[in-house]
Design a protein around this motif. Sequence first.
Motif, PDB file in Angstrom:
ATOM      1  N   ALA A 112     -16.267  -9.018  37.269  1.00 52.01           N
ATOM      2  CA  ALA A 112     -15.252  -8.636  36.541  1.00 52.01           C
ATOM      3  C   ALA A 112     -16.188  -8.408  35.105  1.00 52.01           C
ATOM      4  O   ALA A 112     -17.523  -8.509  35.205  1.00 52.01           O
ATOM      5  CB  ALA A 112     -14.423  -9.931  36.354  1.00 52.01           C
ATOM      6  N   ASP A 115     -15.146 -11.201  30.225  1.00 57.17           N
ATOM      7  CA  ASP A 115     -13.980 -12.252  29.837  1.00 57.17           C
ATOM      8  C   ASP A 115     -13.092 -12.529  31.000  1.00 57.17           C
ATOM      9  O   ASP A 115     -12.325 -13.165  31.089  1.00 57.17           O
ATOM     10  CB  ASP A 115     -12.891 -11.224  28.808  1.00 57.17           C
ATOM     11  N   GLY A 116     -13.761 -11.939  32.117  1.00 53.44           N
ATOM     12  CA  GLY A 116     -13.264 -12.351  33.486  1.00 53.44           C
ATOM     13  C   GLY A 116     -12.192 -11.457  34.156  1.00 53.44           C
ATOM     14  O   GLY A 116     -11.503 -11.778  35.238  1.00 53.44           O
ATOM     15  N   ASN A 117     -12.133 -10.047  33.423  1.00 53.87           N
ATOM     16  CA  ASN A 117     -10.874  -9.363  33.774  1.00 53.87           C
ATOM     17  C   ASN A 117     -11.386  -8.252  34.859  1.00 53.87           C
ATOM     18  O   ASN A 117     -12.539  -7.725  34.331  1.00 53.87           O
ATOM     19  CB  ASN A 117     -10.322  -8.883  32.847  1.00 53.87           C
ATOM     20  N   PHE A 150     -17.060 -19.169  37.718  1.00 57.77           N
ATOM     21  CA  PHE A 150     -16.423 -18.140  37.860  1.00 57.77           C
ATOM     22  C   PHE A 150     -15.839 -17.749  39.385  1.00 57.77           C
ATOM     23  O   PHE A 150     -14.703 -17.565  39.582  1.00 57.77           O
ATOM     24  CB  PHE A 150     -16.971 -16.705  37.280  1.00 57.77           C
ATOM     25  N   THR A 151     -16.503 -17.585  40.431  1.00 56.09           N
ATOM     26  CA  THR A 151     -16.330 -17.039  41.685  1.00 56.09           C
ATOM     27  C   THR A 151     -15.371 -18.379  42.427  1.00 56.09           C
ATOM     28  O   THR A 151     -14.635 -18.006  43.283  1.00 56.09           O
ATOM     29  CB  THR A 151     -17.721 -16.759  42.412  1.00 56.09           C
ATOM     30  N   GLU A 153     -13.468 -20.564  40.905  1.00 57.06           N
ATOM     31  CA  GLU A 153     -12.057 -20.450  40.351  1.00 57.06           C
ATOM     32  C   GLU A 153     -11.137 -19.223  40.805  1.00 57.06           C
ATOM     33  O   GLU A 153     -10.262 -19.155  41.322  1.00 57.06           O
ATOM     34  CB  GLU A 153     -12.220 -20.205  38.694  1.00 57.06           C
ATOM     35  N   TYR A 154     -11.994 -18.142  41.179  1.00 61.73           N
ATOM     36  CA  TYR A 154     -11.300 -16.997  41.872  1.00 61.73           C
ATOM     37  C   TYR A 154     -10.962 -17.052  43.095  1.00 61.73           C
ATOM     38  O   TYR A 154      -9.803 -16.987  43.261  1.00 61.73           O
ATOM     39  CB  TYR A 154     -12.362 -15.666  41.682  1.00 61.73           C
ATOM     40  N   SER A 303     -19.471 -10.575  34.214  1.00 61.03           N
ATOM     41  CA  SER A 303     -19.131 -11.845  34.904  1.00 61.03           C
ATOM     42  C   SER A 303     -20.373 -12.319  35.748  1.00 61.03           C
ATOM     43  O   SER A 303     -20.565 -13.292  36.077  1.00 61.03           O
ATOM     44  CB  SER A 303     -17.679 -12.069  35.519  1.00 61.03           C
ATOM     45  N   GLU A 307     -22.234 -15.726  34.992  1.00 63.84           N
ATOM     46  CA  GLU A 307     -22.061 -17.002  35.653  1.00 63.84           C
ATOM     47  C   GLU A 307     -23.326 -17.422  36.306  1.00 63.84           C
ATOM     48  O   GLU A 307     -23.516 -18.791  36.309  1.00 63.84           O
ATOM     49  CB  GLU A 307     -20.917 -16.698  36.835  1.00 63.84           C
TER      50      GLU A 307
END
Length: 413
Positions: A112, A115-117, A150-151, A153-154, A303, A307
Amino acid sequence: MARILLKVHHPTLEPADAATVLERNLIGNNVGNLAFSHASERLLTHPGDDVTAAPTGPWFADPARVNREFDHVVFPLANHFRASNLKALDRQSTAIEQLTTGFTVLGVGAQADLDGNAPRAEREAVEKATRRFVRAVLERGPSIGVRGDFTKEYLVGLGFDDSEVDVIGCPSMFLHGPELPLRLPDAVAADDPIAITISPYVTEMGPILEQSLRRHRHLTYIGQDVHTLRLLLRGTSLSGDDPRLPLSPEHPVFAPGRTVFPLNIPAWQEFLRRQRFAFGTRIHGTIVSLISGTPAVLLAHDSRTLELARYHRIPFVRLDERDPSEVSVPDLFAQADWSALVDGHRERWDTYAAFLERHGLRHGFGPAGGVERFDAAVAAVAADPGFPPVVRSNAGPVSPARRLARAVRRRLR
């Protein structure tokens, strides 16, 4: 003895020359892929196991054969959960669903922006393919190893249980197991050998490269993507028209000796050991520098790079928070702090080793050893036939006719 199939783009012990690497794309589009597969080859070299390091495409064409000949399949991965990788995800899921072996994923990541988008139009298809892949993996192992929070949480957001997703970082950082042989000079001077890595599509790197070339006469660009290798070997420009980025043979960074392209990890490390400092957008370019003993700073642009830097505590600068004109080598070096990276490395290694144990995998840093056997094999290859050295730019003057022809081709694209 466990029979392990380890996914690699190209085995370390089978070096290939530049023309072969380009023709067969033995780096999987980016030579950074060799960093985590090379480290995994070394890590899993346990005297009680038999590891076959090979591309898994041909093997996965016959899952029944994999079941007959192996007890465990290990996948070191990068930013696997992304729209451009959907076909590979589905193809691999189809094969994994037919396996009866154990299955372990080392360090997979989602992709992403900073900002994680991710693009909304691609999100549903990526989520569907990711769910299928992870479900197949978890049916053959206790958890899946991911790059960072990040991953994790995804995947938890996709419905997987927290206990099934282990944050372990990237295997490339554990090439030396619990040790991290980093050498830190007191300062970096203008005449020092400096290495820069660039993602040719990150526009912020244009002015950074431009001013760095002007300020550091011993600056060297380390190319990583297969398109840059093609440019070096055949003079083929990359797509894009930003004259500040290294897209065309006419760019000053491709002057004789100013660009190198590593074809294998031993040669890449040998080059980086001679550098004083490295910086740039390539996460595995940054990591290979660190595991070679040379301090490096990541210029994070998405991201997947961010991360890993956060998990391993690699010094980084977010490109969306810094004016490119203000990015300089002396400032990057002076503002970086490598203490958290070094001091926390052993604890992160312990987490990684515990993950391997949870999956029934042994490593070469235990009481029984193993890495010395891999190192001896690497030394034997280095002696004969030898690892091909880095490819170096050697472009001479470009004629006006060739310059015009290339400009026309770029315009037509």
